[in-house]
Design an enzyme around this catalytic site. Structure first.
Site, mmCIF file in Angstrom:
data_model
loop_
_atom_site.group_PDB
_atom_site.id
_atom_site.type_symbol
_atom_site.label_atom_id
_atom_site.label_comp_id
_atom_site.label_asym_id
_atom_site.label_seq_id
_atom_site.Cartn_x
_atom_site.Cartn_y
_atom_site.Cartn_z
ATOM 1 N N ASN A 269 0.664 -1.168 0.303
ATOM 2 C CA ASN A 269 0.231 -0.161 0.077
ATOM 3 C C ASN A 269 1.092 0.972 0.070
ATOM 4 O OD1 ASN A 269 -2.333 -1.627 0.201
ATOM 5 N ND2 ASN A 269 -3.038 -1.365 1.881
ATOM 6 N N GLU A 304 -4.707 -7.923 5.920
ATOM 7 C CA GLU A 304 -4.892 -8.872 4.511
ATOM 8 C C GLU A 304 -4.789 -10.598 5.722
ATOM 9 O OE1 GLU A 304 -1.330 -6.963 6.877
ATOM 10 O OE2 GLU A 304 -3.372 -6.316 6.431
ATOM 11 N N ARG A 324 0.502 -25.504 -1.855
ATOM 12 C CA ARG A 324 0.787 -24.794 -3.572
ATOM 13 C C ARG A 324 -0.114 -23.821 -3.219
ATOM 14 N NH1 ARG A 324 -1.676 -30.088 -3.172
ATOM 15 N NH2 ARG A 324 -4.152 -29.169 -2.516
#
Length: 405
Positions: A269, A304, A324
């Protein structure tokens, strides 16, 4: 009874249809995305106007304008078919509808101006209206998936109305006291049957559609309440509600909870703006959703921080899935500028009983903190030994924007 009262009585069905059209118009205003409501509003309005003209004009004068009045009614029927088709993502087959309308109007003109035969005109008109109404039904039945009782009632009441419209002249000719001989008289069995059937069906479909619209509004509000506006995944409150239902199903055990946090998100940001940060959040949520199954849950807990509840999986399987996701995210080169690397850290905890969710979330969050402290871009599980890396050494340098990752 005064003349004004007579006019009100004669126009009562038309006024009722206009009132119902207004209700559908209000429903459309509330739910703009449901365009079928606007088509149905138009259908009721056109039908009301054509019935009003038919009710007011004397028989002799009506014969001079019967094709125009019939065209108005056919247009109303087509709007009704359009509304039904749009509600079910079907086609009205406009070319076939236009051909049917033209054939019907030619038949009406023939049985009025060339070979005066009222039963023939009424049968041709009823058949034409029914064909237009039934055009989208084959598509709907072929692709019908909804088992909802409101949708099913709407479908079969629509089909019943179309079939009754086609059979109405025949039924009146058989059971009416005067058959179709006085069909154009305001008090005839045919005309009263027409007005009653149109008004009752309009009332039924309006009630059903209002119920559907109210339910859609409630579902939309519930969806907005339960989902994060930016990423469209569950928020914290909705996650706990959905998790409670999953935890109550013994068939879904064992489970695992994953706490994930985007590394150095504040620097994204700060260096590239909040718009780029929003893109990163959307990317992460989309990757999560691609890797989970229907019974799994994905939620944004704030900022987040993301949480996943995985069902029918052990810790090793949850670790493989987290790895993954981590590798796919770190290999993305479309969201951040060249040279910048996007990473995420995970903490994972197991759940084997319904009461363990809060404890598992706390454990996963602690492991996530340890992963952050030990270098970021890694997956931590309980009961494992991990190297202790100094937290300060994991902070990226400020020499360039790219080196922050």
């Amino acid at each position: 009874m005064s003349a004004n009262d007579d006019y009100i009585l004669v126009l009562a069905p038309s006024l009722s249809l206009l009132s119902l059209a207004a209700i559908l118009g209000v429903c459309w205003f509330v739910q703009r995305q449901q365009r079928f409501l606007l088509w149905l509003c138009s259908a009721f309005t056109l039908t009301a106007v054509s019935l009003g003209i038919r009710s007011l004009l004397p028989f002799e004068l009506l014969n001079h304008h019967v094709v125009a009045v019939s065209a108005l009614y056919l247009l109303g029927a087509w709007c009704l078919a359009m509304g039904f088709a749009e509600r079910r993502n079907a086609s009205t087959h406009p070319k076939l509808a236009l051909l049917t309308s033209l054939i019907t109007l030619v038949a009406v003109f023939y049985f009025t101006g060339i070979n005066l035969y009222l039963p023939g005109r009424l049968h041709a008109f009823g058949l034409g209206i029914a064909v237009i109404l039934l055009l989208p039904v084959s598509d709907v039945l072929r692709h019908e998936r909804s088992k909802d009782w409101l949708d099913q009632t709407l479908l079969w009441s629509y089909v019943a109305y179309a079939v009754f419209t086609m059979l109405r002249p025949l039924l009146v000719s058989i059971f009416g006291p005067a058959g179709l001989g006085d069909a154009m008289h305001p008090n005839s069995a045919y005309w009263e049957t027409t007005l009653i059937s149109v008004t009752l069906y309009a009332l039924l479909i309006t009630v059903l559609l209002c119920a559907i619209t109210i339910r859609a509004t409630i579902d939309q509000l519930r969806d907005e309440r339960d989902h994060d506006a930016l990423t469209q995944i569950l928020n914290r409150r909705a996650f706990h509600e959905a998790a409670k239902r999953r935890l109550a199903d013994q068939r879904l055990y064992p489970m695992a909870v994953l706490a994930g946090d985007i590394d150095h998100f504040k620097r994204i940001n700060d260096n590239w703006g909040h718009d780029r940060g929003d893109q990163v959040l959307q990317l992460v949520s989309s990757i999560f959703q691609r890797h989970v199954r229907s019974q799994d849950l994905v939620a944004r807990f704030g900022g987040e921080e993301f949480v996943l509840l995985l069902t029918r999986i052990d810790l090793l399987g949850a670790e493989r899935l987290a790895q993954r996701i981590r590798l796919e995210l770190s290999s993305d080169n479309t969201t951040l500028p060249p040279g910048a690397r996007l990473t995420i850290s995970f903490g994972i905890a197991a759940i084997t009983a319904p009461h363990q969710l809060a404890e598992a979330l706390k454990e996963a969050d602690g492991l996530l903190y340890s992963a952050k402290k030990s270098g970021r871009d890694r997956v931590y599980l309980p009961d494992r030994m991990y190297p202790d890396i100094c937290f300060q050494n994991t902070v990226p340098q400020d020499s360039s924007a790219a080196s922050h990752f």
